[in-house]
Design an enzyme around this catalytic site. Structure first.
Site, PDB file in Angstrom:
ATOM      1  NE  ARG A   1      -2.269  -2.060   3.119  1.00 52.33           N
ATOM      2  CZ  ARG A   1      -2.596  -2.474   4.496  1.00 52.33           C
ATOM      3  NH1 ARG A   1      -3.721  -1.687   4.961  1.00 52.33           N
ATOM      4  NH2 ARG A   1      -2.056  -3.200   5.262  1.00 52.33           N
TER       5      ARG A   1
ATOM      6  CB  THR B   1       3.100 -12.175  12.525  1.00 56.68           C
ATOM      7  OG1 THR B   1       2.010 -12.894  12.954  1.00 56.68           O
ATOM      8  CG2 THR B   1       2.971 -10.980  12.045  1.00 56.68           C
TER       9      THR B   1
ATOM     10  CD  GLU C   1      -4.569 -11.115  13.603  1.00 57.91           C
ATOM     11  OE1 GLU C   1      -4.561  -9.902  13.014  1.00 57.91           O
ATOM     12  OE2 GLU C   1      -4.368 -11.157  14.791  1.00 57.91           O
TER      13      GLU C   1
END
Ligand code: UD1
Ligand code: CA
Length: 453
Positions: A14, A78, A150
């Site tokens: 982004r 992660t 999440e």
């Protein structure tokens, strides 16, 4: 014993940039450098950086014997990222995980988190009004930690939770290794989520400590240029506030940018729209006028820099008066009480105490003694298109306006150059040099008249 793992393998799509995200700059330094500096503040035995996208550039950007980079070939999450570095950590150490794109995290908060990390893992959370995009902290009816969910995996009810995971986790290395081996990728993003280790720990009956950050800015991450600009404004405001509290008279904390290391004496004042880059040192009572750009420079006490001046890799003595509209280029070295006025450019030149160039001049590859005066429009011709040559002016030299000094040339102490001269030969001490066409006055001269058609 502490080891820090910094995750920095993500692409940063982004940002829409060829530069890896963690190398984008905040206050003149790559994001990752801010995080490494914070980590160093905690005196860890080692800092591990997990690199992936742009790994060569990122690895080259972090330096120090205390830093090791580990490559994550594919970005599988992660949890997977941490697993690349964890085998290199001492099993007896405590591991702290930071993100390379969260640059304002304070060492103080991290110390608090580490203090509450015992034989169970702990996590840094934050309460934010708009939790969109973050993992949510799910607690039970007794407010005990249950798990991190999440956003993409969260129910409607869970999404309403405003307590979020900052991503910062601390745990004993050996425990983290065991927990991480049990994390799978059965979730909405098919990724190995690091925060899943916390849910697993809790299932095993451990108490996961949740430490809540008190500073909403420190948890902010950079995913796009809008967020980078927001963090830049926050950090600049903080730097300016610190200067103000340290006694520097900053005219408007919203209109000062510091991209490097600034050292200030007492009584310094800085007007609006000033940009300070690299290592800048301002002595006591230095005044910086509006709209100046100063990069890698040292400015002596009581010197005044007037508005719109541009200074780069220069050393300026005490009691000087510079600008407005002066341009001091690399290698400029000014003694005390030197005056450089409007539209004067200096490069690789030394001017001794009390010398002046008050208007419209170019002084390049030149040494000037003390108390000399360089008139308006003087140019040192230091370049013949192929090579550069020096100009030397002694003490008490006077260069009349609009003179051209063709280097290499020397004008000894007390030498005087008549205005409008082109000087190609050395001038001896106290001599007058006149290097211009002699004036002729013609009496009875007839002006041209317009011809009849
Ligand atoms: C992560 C957390 C989320 C938390 C948020 C805080 C997980 C699964 N989610 O979400 O709970 O609220 O951070 O900002 O951890 N990275 C790698 N390798 C990978 C994936 C990521 O090195 O395979 C790095 C990224 O470069 C980045 C950091 O890890 O520095 C976080 O990754 P990101 O994808 O931004 O996680 P979020 O979705 O923001
Ligand atoms: Ca993120």
């Amino acid at each position: 014993m502490l080891e820090v793992i910094i995750l920095a393998a993500g692409k940063g799509t982004r940002m829409r940039s060829a530069i890896p995200k963690v190398l984008h700059k905040l206050a003149g330094k790559p994001l990752l450098e801010h995080v490494v500096a914070t980590a160093r503040n905690l005196s860890p035995t080692k800092i591990h950086v997990v690199v992936g996208h742009g790994s060569e550039q990122v690895s080259a950007a972090v330096s120090g014997d205390d830093v090791t980079c580990h490559k994550q070939q594919n970005q599988l999450g992660t949890g997977h990222a941490v697993a690349q570095a964890l085998p290199q950590c001492d099993p007896a150490s405590t591991v702290l995980i930071l993100f390379g794109d969260v640059p304002l995290m304070s060492a103080k908060t991290l110390r608090n988190l580490l203090a509450s990390t015992t034989d169970a893992p702990s996590v840094l959370a934050a309460h934010i009004p708009d939790p969109t995009g973050y993992g949510r902290v799910i607690r039970d009816a007794h407010q005990r930690f249950v798990e991190i969910v999440e956003e993409k995996d969260a129910s409607e009810e869970q999404r309403a939770v405003q307590e979020v995971n900052t991503g910062v986790i601390a745990a004993p290395a050996s425990l983290l290794t065991t927990l991480l081996s049990r994390v799978n990728n059965q979730n909405a993003q098919a990724e190995y989520y690091l925060p899943d280790v916390l849910g697993i720990a809790r299932e095993d009956g451990m108490t996961v400590n949740v430490v809540v950050s008190k500073d909403p800015a420190e948890i902010l991450g950079v995913n796009n240029r809008l967020q980078l600009e927001e963090l830049e404004r926050i950090l600049q405001q903080r730097l300016a506030e610190k200067l103000l509290l340290d006694g520097v008279a900053v005219s408007d904390r919203r209109r000062l940018d510091i991209r490097g290391e600034l050292t200030c004496g007492e009584g310094v004042s800085i007007d609006i729209n000033v940009l300070l880059e690299g290592d800048v040192t301002l002595g006591d009572n230095v005044t910086i006028g509006a709209n100046c750009v100063i990069r890698d420079a040292a400015i002596g006490a009581n010197t005044v820099i007037q508005p719109f001046s541009h200074i780069e890799r220069a050393v300026i003595g005490t009691d000087c008066f510079i600008g407005p509209y002066a341009r001091l280029r690399p290698g400029t070295d000014l003694g005390s009480a030197v005056r450089i006025g409007n539209f004067v450019e200096t490069k690789n030149s030394t001017l001794g105490a009390g010398s002046k160039a008050n208007h419209l001049a170019y002084i390049g590859d030149t040494t000037v003694g003390e108390g000399s005066n360089i008139g308006a429009g003087t140019i040192t011709c230091n370049y013949d298109g192929a090579n550069k040559f020096p100009t030397h002016l002694g003490d008490g030299v006077f260069i009349g306006s609009n003179s051209t000094l063709v280097a290499p040339v020397t004008i000894a102490d007390g030498g005087f150059v008549a205005a409008g001269s082109v000087i190609t030969k050395d001038v001896l001490a106290d001599d007058l040099a006149v290097g211009r066409a002699k004036q002729r006055n013609i009496s009875g001269w007839q002006k041209p008249t317009k011809e009849e058609q």
